[in-house]
Structure formats: structure tokens, C-alpha cells
Write a protein that holds these residues in place. Structure first.
Motif, PDB file in Angstrom:
ATOM      1  N   GLY A 171      -8.065  -2.393  -1.532  1.00 33.57           N
ATOM      2  CA  GLY A 171      -7.842  -1.136  -0.805  1.00 33.57           C
ATOM      3  C   GLY A 171      -6.422  -0.595  -0.910  1.00 33.57           C
ATOM      4  O   GLY A 171      -6.164   0.532  -0.484  1.00 33.57           O
ATOM      5  N   ARG A 172      -5.489  -1.392  -1.435  1.00 32.52           N
ATOM      6  CA  ARG A 172      -4.116  -0.875  -1.562  1.00 32.52           C
ATOM      7  C   ARG A 172      -4.080   0.265  -2.577  1.00 32.52           C
ATOM      8  O   ARG A 172      -4.779   0.224  -3.586  1.00 32.52           O
ATOM      9  CB  ARG A 172      -3.169  -1.996  -2.026  1.00 32.52           C
ATOM     10  N   ARG A 173      -3.208   1.245  -2.279  1.00 31.11           N
ATOM     11  CA  ARG A 173      -3.082   2.387  -3.185  1.00 31.11           C
ATOM     12  C   ARG A 173      -1.703   2.376  -3.845  1.00 31.11           C
ATOM     13  O   ARG A 173      -0.695   2.202  -3.160  1.00 31.11           O
ATOM     14  CB  ARG A 173      -3.280   3.693  -2.406  1.00 31.11           C
ATOM     15  N   ASP A 200       0.865  -1.180   0.000  1.00 33.86           N
ATOM     16  CA  ASP A 200       0.000   0.000   0.000  1.00 33.86           C
ATOM     17  C   ASP A 200       0.909   1.241   0.000  1.00 33.86           C
ATOM     18  O   ASP A 200       1.846   1.316   0.793  1.00 33.86           O
ATOM     19  CB  ASP A 200      -0.880   0.002   1.259  1.00 33.86           C
ATOM     20  N   THR A 223      -6.479   3.057  -6.663  1.00 38.92           N
ATOM     21  CA  THR A 223      -6.883   2.199  -5.544  1.00 38.92           C
ATOM     22  C   THR A 223      -7.333   0.848  -6.107  1.00 38.92           C
ATOM     23  O   THR A 223      -8.169   0.784  -7.023  1.00 38.92           O
ATOM     24  CB  THR A 223      -8.023   2.855  -4.747  1.00 38.92           C
ATOM     25  N   GLU A 227      -3.229   8.514  -7.901  1.00 38.53           N
ATOM     26  CA  GLU A 227      -3.391   7.385  -6.988  1.00 38.53           C
ATOM     27  C   GLU A 227      -4.390   6.392  -7.588  1.00 38.53           C
ATOM     28  O   GLU A 227      -5.502   6.770  -7.957  1.00 38.53           O
ATOM     29  CB  GLU A 227      -3.929   7.910  -5.658  1.00 38.53           C
TER      30      GLU A 227
END
Ligand code: ADE
Length: 418
Positions: free
Chosen positions: A327-329, A286, A323, A321
Motif C-alpha cells: 500500500g505504500r506510494r 509512504d 503503489t 504514483e
């Protein structure tokens, strides 16, 4: 001369910044003075497809001093410095076709507009000009006596054209001159890539794990400078030789897939396509930061990253960004385009001084040898390469030794041994 630039009122600022770069380009200044008196390019028309920066301005003004008429277009949609484009158009009446952030259609329209000059000589950084000439403007080929190429990626493309028998005029591979790639690719890319990374993100490099994909001259420079800033550097490679060199230089070497879950920052400098791809995105941390300093924006598989993302947004200038479903960015810098030119100002003038001295002298070499060179990729003549090194040392105030007569004879003999 017609032009297409963002805003002519930026010209004053452009002139100021060109003058600042020129102070750091003593070799090119010397060449410009000689060109002005000897006029080696009198009557020659030159179309240059280069990053439109302050350093490039100093180069094209030297070519004009030598008697050439020049048109200029961008070699990357995101690298143009609009104030420089404005200064060249407004103050020097040059045909400049470049607007920072232009879309793909505009980028190619600008190449076509610059080609309206019907050039005798082309100057490329990435070979888009040569490829356009050989694809859509074959009517102009007969009038072209030669061209130069600035970068590794372009030289690779042009060698492929020459191998296929498709190249119709001689090209001088400026990139391959020692006084170009040993300095520009390493120290220029090294410093300006870190500059772009910091301007775009302002992250602390100390203590971070930075993965450099590719250990050619550019990768070497990026790895060296990242280590200097306190990062733990990992190198990924496909060439056993380059991998071994990275290992002996003290870096960890591993496959990209192994580095993917460990890296905080990934920088591609391979010249190849899809170096970072779905299998890597799937296991990155992330907050991972991805950037490219190779010539084209193909090293990071951006369409695949976009397809894996559930949303994307711009979080800062030059930072997008993505995603992912879990949920990892993942952060992509400068649209995956040349980070050092998109988010910073490219290589510093002092190193471009040598690259562009090679360009100027190679153009004069082509003009002087019109009709005598085969339509293949030629090296920069060694006399030019050595002259650039000598002039740079002189300008820097560094003196070196000369061989004694006994040493010269020793080097030429073979009889003397153990
Ligand atoms: N390529 C890399 N840095 C550059 C610069 N400052 N000007 C022109 N081309 C470049």
C-alpha cells in the motif's frame, strides 16, 4: 532548411522568451558582436545536440553571427521548449529537429536529420551525437574537424572512447572549464533542480528530509539550496573524498540504504546507474518523492520500481504514483529524466551565459586549429576560461584588484621565507 518542431505558431512567444534570456547573457552578446565582425566560423557547418532552450537559442544565434550554418536537435526527449524550436525554425530558417516529449525513435531520427548537414563541428550535451556519428554515420567522420561536450556524463563517455582508441576527432570538454562547472553545475543545477521539484510537486521543503545522492558539483548545489529552503539534508556518496567534503560542509552522510526509510525526497545527481533500486524502494516511506537531475534516466531503477508496483497512475503533471503491494506510494517525478529541464526551464540564463561563452569560444578555437589537434579530449584553453571570467565580472560591474609590482616579484621569488 527542413525542420521538425511541434508548432510554428509558437514562434512569437519563443522569440519573446529568447529576448528575455538574452538580456541575462552579456558575455555571449559580446562574443556575438565580435563574431559578427570577425567571422571566425565563416563557411563552417555545425550540428548541435543540446537542450533546446532559450539560452541555447542565444548560443546558436551567436554561432550563426560568426558565419556558421547550424542545425540543432535535442539532447533529451523531455527538455525541448517547443516555442524556442518554433522561433529558430520559423524566424531564422534554422534546421531544428526537436519536439518535447518525443519518443526514443524520434529522438534518434532527429539526431540523424540534424547530421544531414554534414557538420565540420559537433556540439554535444551527453555525447549522443558523437556516439551516433561513430556508430551509424562513420561516413561523415572524415569531414568533422572537432567537437565540444557540455556535460560531465558526456565527458566521461568521450574519455572512455578516447581510452579505447575509438574517438576519431578532437573534443573540447567545455564541462571541465572552471567558468562552467564551478557555476553551472553548482548554482545552475542547485537552483533549477529545486525549481523543478517545486513546480512539479509544490511541496514545502522546510522541515523535510531531503536525500541528495552524489556530492559532485551538481550534488553540492542541490544540497546547498535544499538546506537554504530549510530541509534536513542527507548526502549519500561512493567517493571517500566527496563524502568527507559533504560531512565537513555540515551534512549527514550515510549509505543510501540507511537514508531510504528516513527521506521524504530523494534526488539523484551521480551520473551513475541504479543508484536507487529495489532494496531502497522496499523500505521507503509512504509518499516518498524520487527525482533525478543527472544526465540520463538510469539513476533510479524505474523498470524495477514498475515491477514492484501493483498499480501506477499519473497524479499530477510530472508526478507518477507507484503503489506497492503493502500500500505504500512512491512518487516518481518527470519519468526520472532531468528534473530541472523537464519540470522547469533548466539553468537560468545568467549562468548559462558562462557555459555557452565557453562553448562559442571553444568552437572558434576548434575552427582556428583545424587539423592540428589530436583526436582526444582536450581541456578548454585557460585563456578562454579566464577571458570568460573577466568578461562576466566586467558585465556584472564588479572590479577587482591587480597585483602590485612588488607582489608579482614576491610570487615569482623563492628566496624570501620566515
Ligand atoms: N542545461 C541546463 N540548463 C540548461 C539551459 N537552460 N539551456 C541549455 N542547456 C541547459
Amino acid at each position: 532548411m527542413s525542420h521538425d518542431v511541434r508548432d510554428l505558431t509558437l514562434a512569437t512567444e519563443g522569440l519573446r522568451r529568447i529576448a528575455w534570456a538574452e538580456r541575462e547573457m552579456p558575455v555571449l552578446r559580446r562574443i556575438r558582436e565580435r563574431f559578427a565582425s570577425e567571422q571566425p566560423l565563416a563557411g563552417r557547418r555545425i550540428t548541435a545536440c543540446l537542450h533546446v532552450t532559450t539560452e541555447t537559442a542565444v548560443l546558436v544565434l551567436a554561432l550563426r553571427a560568426g558565419g556558421a550554418q547550424v542545425t540543432l536537435c535535442a539532447s533529451n526527449p523531455l527538455s525541448t521548449q517547443d516555442d524556442v524550436a518554433a522561433a529558430l525554425a520559423a524566424e531564422y530558417g534554422m534546421g531544428v529537429f526537436a519536439v518535447r516529449g518525443e519518443d526514443r525513435d524520434t529522438y534518434y531520427r532527429h539526431i540523424h536529420q540534424a547530421l544531414e548537414l554534414r557538420p565540420h563541428i559537433t556540439m554535444d550535451d551527453g555525447a549522443d551525437l558523437v556516439s551516433t556519428l561513430h556508430g551509424e554515420r562513420t561516413d561523415l567522420l572524415e569531414g568533422v574537424l572537432g567537437g565540444t561536450e557540455e556535460t560531465t556524463t558526456g565527458v566521461i563517455r568521450l574519455r572512455a572512447m578516447a581510452r579505447a582508441g575509438a574517438l576519431r576527432y578532437p573534443i573540447v570538454a567545455v564541462n571541465d572549464a572552471k567558468t562552467k562547472h564551478l557555476f553551472d553545475n553548482r548554482y545552475g543545477t542547485g537552483q533549477s533542480t529545486i525549481d523543478g521539484l517545486l513546480r512539479a510537486t509544490n511541496v514545502l521543503l522546510s522541515g523535510r528530509t531531503l536525500v541528495v545522492c552524489g556530492y559532485g558539483s551538481c550534488g553540492r548545489g542541490v544540497a546547498m539550496r535544499a538546506r537554504g529552503m530549510g530541509s534536513q539534508v542527507i548526502v549519500t556518496e561512493v567517493s571517500p573524498l566527496c563524502a568527507l567534503e559533504a560531512l565537513m560542509d555540515g551534512y549527514q552522510v550515510m549509505p543510501a540504504a540507511q537514508s531510504a526509510p528516513i527521506g521524504d525526497v530523494f534526488i539523484t545527481v551521480t551520473g551513475n546507474t541504479s543508484v536507487l533500486r529495489p532494496e531502497h524502494f522496499a523500505i521507503m516511506r509512504d509518499g516518498a518523492i524520487l527525482a533525478n537531475s543527472g544526465h540520463f534516466n538510469v539513476e533510479i531503477d524505474i523498470p524495477a520500481l514498475a515491477a514492484m508496483a501493483t498499480s501506477r497512475r499519473r497524479v499530477r503533471e510530472h508526478v507518477e504514483e507507484f503503489t506497492l503491494a503493502d500500500g505504500r506510494r512512491i512518487h516518481l517525478l518527470a519519468e526520472g529524466r532531468l528534473l530541472n529541464l523537464a519540470a522547469a526551464e533548466g539553468h537560468p540564463a545568467s549562468v548559462m551565459d558562462m557555459s555557452f561563452a565557453n562553448q562559442a569560444l571553444s568552437v572558434a578555437h576548434l575552427a582556428a586549429n583545424a587539423g592540428r589537434l589530436e583526436p582526444v579530449v582536450h581541456p578548454v584553453p585557460t585563456v578562454i576560461d579566464e577571458a570568460v571570467a573577466r568578461l562576466k565580472l566586467e558585465a556584472t560591474g564588479v572590479r577587482i584588484d591587480t597585483l602590485t609590482e612588488a607582489q608579482r616579484l614576491y610570487l615569482e621569488s623563492w628566496q624570501e621565507g620566515t
